[in-house]
Design a protein around this motif. Structure first.
Motif, short mmCIF file in Angstrom:
data_model
loop_
_atom_site.label_atom_id
_atom_site.label_comp_id
_atom_site.label_asym_id
_atom_site.label_seq_id
_atom_site.Cartn_x
_atom_site.Cartn_y
_atom_site.Cartn_z
N VAL A 154 19.68 2.97 -9.58
CA VAL A 154 19.63 2.85 -11.04
C VAL A 154 18.22 2.50 -11.51
CG1 VAL A 154 20.41 1.45 -13.00
CG2 VAL A 154 22.07 2.27 -11.32
N THR A 155 17.57 1.61 -10.77
CA THR A 155 16.21 1.20 -11.12
C THR A 155 15.25 2.37 -11.08
OG1 THR A 155 16.60 -1.00 -10.20
CG2 THR A 155 14.32 -0.36 -10.53
N ILE A 156 15.29 3.14 -9.99
CA ILE A 156 14.40 4.31 -9.87
C ILE A 156 14.69 5.32 -10.96
CG2 ILE A 156 13.72 6.23 -8.39
CD1 ILE A 156 14.52 4.47 -5.97
N ALA A 157 15.98 5.62 -11.16
CA ALA A 157 16.37 6.61 -12.17
C ALA A 157 15.98 6.15 -13.57
CB ALA A 157 17.88 6.86 -12.09
N PHE A 158 16.15 4.86 -13.85
CA PHE A 158 15.81 4.34 -15.17
C PHE A 158 14.32 4.48 -15.44
CE2 PHE A 158 15.30 1.44 -18.67
CZ PHE A 158 16.53 1.44 -19.32
N TYR A 159 13.50 4.13 -14.45
CA TYR A 159 12.05 4.20 -14.62
C TYR A 159 11.58 5.65 -14.80
CZ TYR A 159 7.08 3.30 -13.90
OH TYR A 159 5.72 3.22 -14.06
N VAL A 160 12.16 6.56 -14.01
CA VAL A 160 11.72 7.95 -14.05
C VAL A 160 12.27 8.69 -15.26
CG1 VAL A 160 11.77 10.17 -12.85
CG2 VAL A 160 11.38 8.06 -11.55
N PHE A 161 13.59 8.63 -15.45
CA PHE A 161 14.22 9.46 -16.48
C PHE A 161 14.21 8.81 -17.87
CE2 PHE A 161 16.14 10.98 -12.50
CZ PHE A 161 15.79 12.32 -12.58
N VAL A 162 14.52 7.50 -17.92
CA VAL A 162 14.61 6.85 -19.23
C VAL A 162 13.22 6.50 -19.76
CG1 VAL A 162 15.51 4.87 -20.51
CG2 VAL A 162 16.91 5.96 -18.75
N TYR A 163 12.41 5.81 -18.92
CA TYR A 163 11.08 5.40 -19.40
C TYR A 163 10.07 6.55 -19.38
CZ TYR A 163 6.42 3.40 -19.42
OH TYR A 163 5.11 3.16 -19.70
N THR A 164 9.82 7.12 -18.18
CA THR A 164 8.74 8.09 -18.03
C THR A 164 9.01 9.39 -18.79
OG1 THR A 164 8.19 7.20 -15.85
CG2 THR A 164 7.39 9.41 -16.36
N ILE A 165 10.17 9.98 -18.57
CA ILE A 165 10.44 11.31 -19.13
C ILE A 165 10.92 11.24 -20.58
CG2 ILE A 165 11.90 13.37 -18.91
CD1 ILE A 165 11.81 13.00 -15.90
N TRP A 166 11.77 10.27 -20.90
CA TRP A 166 12.36 10.24 -22.23
C TRP A 166 11.55 9.43 -23.24
CZ3 TRP A 166 16.94 6.73 -23.88
CH2 TRP A 166 17.28 7.00 -25.21
N LEU A 167 11.30 8.13 -22.93
CA LEU A 167 10.78 7.23 -23.95
C LEU A 167 9.26 7.19 -24.08
CD1 LEU A 167 13.11 4.15 -23.37
CD2 LEU A 167 13.14 5.70 -25.33
N LYS A 168 8.55 7.29 -22.98
CA LYS A 168 7.12 7.00 -23.01
C LYS A 168 6.37 7.85 -24.02
CE LYS A 168 3.05 6.47 -20.07
NZ LYS A 168 2.53 6.48 -18.68
N ARG A 169 6.73 9.11 -24.16
CA ARG A 169 6.01 10.02 -25.06
C ARG A 169 6.68 10.17 -26.41
NH1 ARG A 169 3.20 14.54 -21.29
NH2 ARG A 169 3.37 13.47 -19.29
N ARG A 170 7.79 9.43 -26.62
CA ARG A 170 8.56 9.65 -27.83
C ARG A 170 8.72 8.43 -28.73
NH1 ARG A 170 10.76 13.02 -24.00
NH2 ARG A 170 11.17 15.16 -24.69
N SER A 171 8.62 7.23 -28.17
CA SER A 171 8.97 6.05 -28.97
C SER A 171 8.05 4.87 -28.68
CB SER A 171 10.42 5.64 -28.67
OG SER A 171 10.72 4.40 -29.26
N PRO A 172 7.65 4.14 -29.71
CA PRO A 172 6.87 2.92 -29.50
C PRO A 172 7.70 1.81 -28.86
CG PRO A 172 7.42 3.17 -31.81
CD PRO A 172 7.82 4.45 -31.14
N GLN A 173 9.01 2.03 -28.75
CA GLN A 173 9.88 1.09 -28.06
C GLN A 173 9.96 1.40 -26.56
OE1 GLN A 173 11.32 -1.65 -29.56
NE2 GLN A 173 10.03 -1.00 -31.26
#
Length: 313
Positions: free
Chosen positions: A130-149
């Motif tokens: 879950v940790t690896i998937a969260f960092y890669v898919f939620v943070y890196t791919i989804w949020l980092k380029r889309r939201s200041p959150q």
């Protein structure tokens, strides 16, 4: 240079990398903090774990953290090339082809999760996955380029390691490990926003919507103070759940006062847009702060200090 053109040029890189390049993909400085907080979770957990199994758990966590770092560098290679802080990473520098990094990251991720499940337990293995998937898919791919959150939500990935250490011993997730998670979760925004303040030009050039880029430095300084005020009482929660004793309570309170003092200085400097000294000071102190908070938990866990149970906190 546009992000798309940078990505295209990176895809054509063909070189031979050395060991140092692959070590850089693991983000060793980040990994060291991940391993330390995992070690604390492992030591303060109730019960017993064979030393060799504990070592295997830490190796798996290190592999998983390295996998997340490598996959992050693979996906972010285009924007890394545009930022001064990250331009010398292996892919932008041209020392490792992007495809090799992707394969390396996937192999580490799968290997670490499987090894944790087979040799330690499957609860810890699932948490690691879950940790690896969260960092890669939620943070890196989804949020980092889309939201200041991106840091607020994505920071959860960095908060899981002590829970994994706890689960390695107990085979479960207790309220105590959730408290350890919350400490890191609340620590992450002021820590990274301090960095973002004096690296805002880098993030703006790469098109990353960090808080200072989207809402400006004045609002970012305000948010740092708010999260700092939320962080300090969170660090007292280990005493409320019987995870820490009076020495920890005293030390964490003193460290918290200093943290708020650094954050307050940032807020006082909100009109000095070009002055980043207070942000650099908080960023540096925040690393020491988290280390000392978890070091106190580790010392008390090893020494057997009488633990408190203060439900009024």
């Amino acid at each position: 240079m546009a992000v798309s053109s940078v990505r295209h040029s990176l895809e054509n890189v063909s070189v031979i990398a050395d060991v140092r390049d692959f070590l850089a993909l693991l983000k060793p400085r980040v990994m060291s903090l991940v391993l330390f907080t995992s070690l604390v979770g492992l030591f303060v957990a109730p019960g017993h774990i064979h030393p060799w199994i504990g070592l295997v758990a830490l190796v798996c966590i290190a592999m998983g953290a390295g996998a997340a770092g490598a996959l992050n560098m693979w996906f972010d290679a285009d924007i890394d090339a545009l930022m001064t802080r990250t331009a010398t990473r292996p892919i932008p520098r041209g020392s490792i082809p992007a495809g090799d990094v992707l394969g390396f990251g996937i192999a580490l991720a799968c290997g670490s999760v499987l090894m944790m499940g087979v040799l330690v337990n499957w609860v810890a293995s699932i948490l690691l996955a879950v940790t690896i998937a969260f960092y890669v898919f939620v943070y890196t791919i989804w949020l980092k380029r889309r939201s200041p959150q991106n840091i607020v939500i994505g920071g959860a990935a960095g908060a899981f390691p002590p829970m994994i250490g706890w689960a390695a011993v107990t085979g479960s997730v207790g309220i105590e490990s959730i408290v350890l998670f919350l400490i890191i979760f609340m620590w992450t925004p002021p820590h990274f926003w301090a960095l973002a303040l004096y690296r805002s030009d880098d993030y703006a050039r790469a098109g990353v919507p960090m808080m200072p880029v989207v809402y400006g430095q004045v609002e970012t300084r305000k948010q740092i103070v708010i999260y700092s005020l939320l962080l300090v009482p969170t660090t007292l929660l280990p005493c409320a759940v019987g995870l820490a004793g009076m020495p920890y309570l005293i030390v964490s309170a003193v460290l918290g006062v200093l943290f708020i003092a650094f954050a307050t200085q940032i807020y006082r400097d909100r009109a000095k847009i070009g002055d980043y000294r207070s942000a650099k000071n908080l960023f540096a102190y925040s690393i020491v702060y988290l280390f000392l908070i978890f070091a106190m938990l580790l010392v008390e866990g090893v020494s057997g200090v009488q633990r408190l149970s203060l439900p009024w906190l």
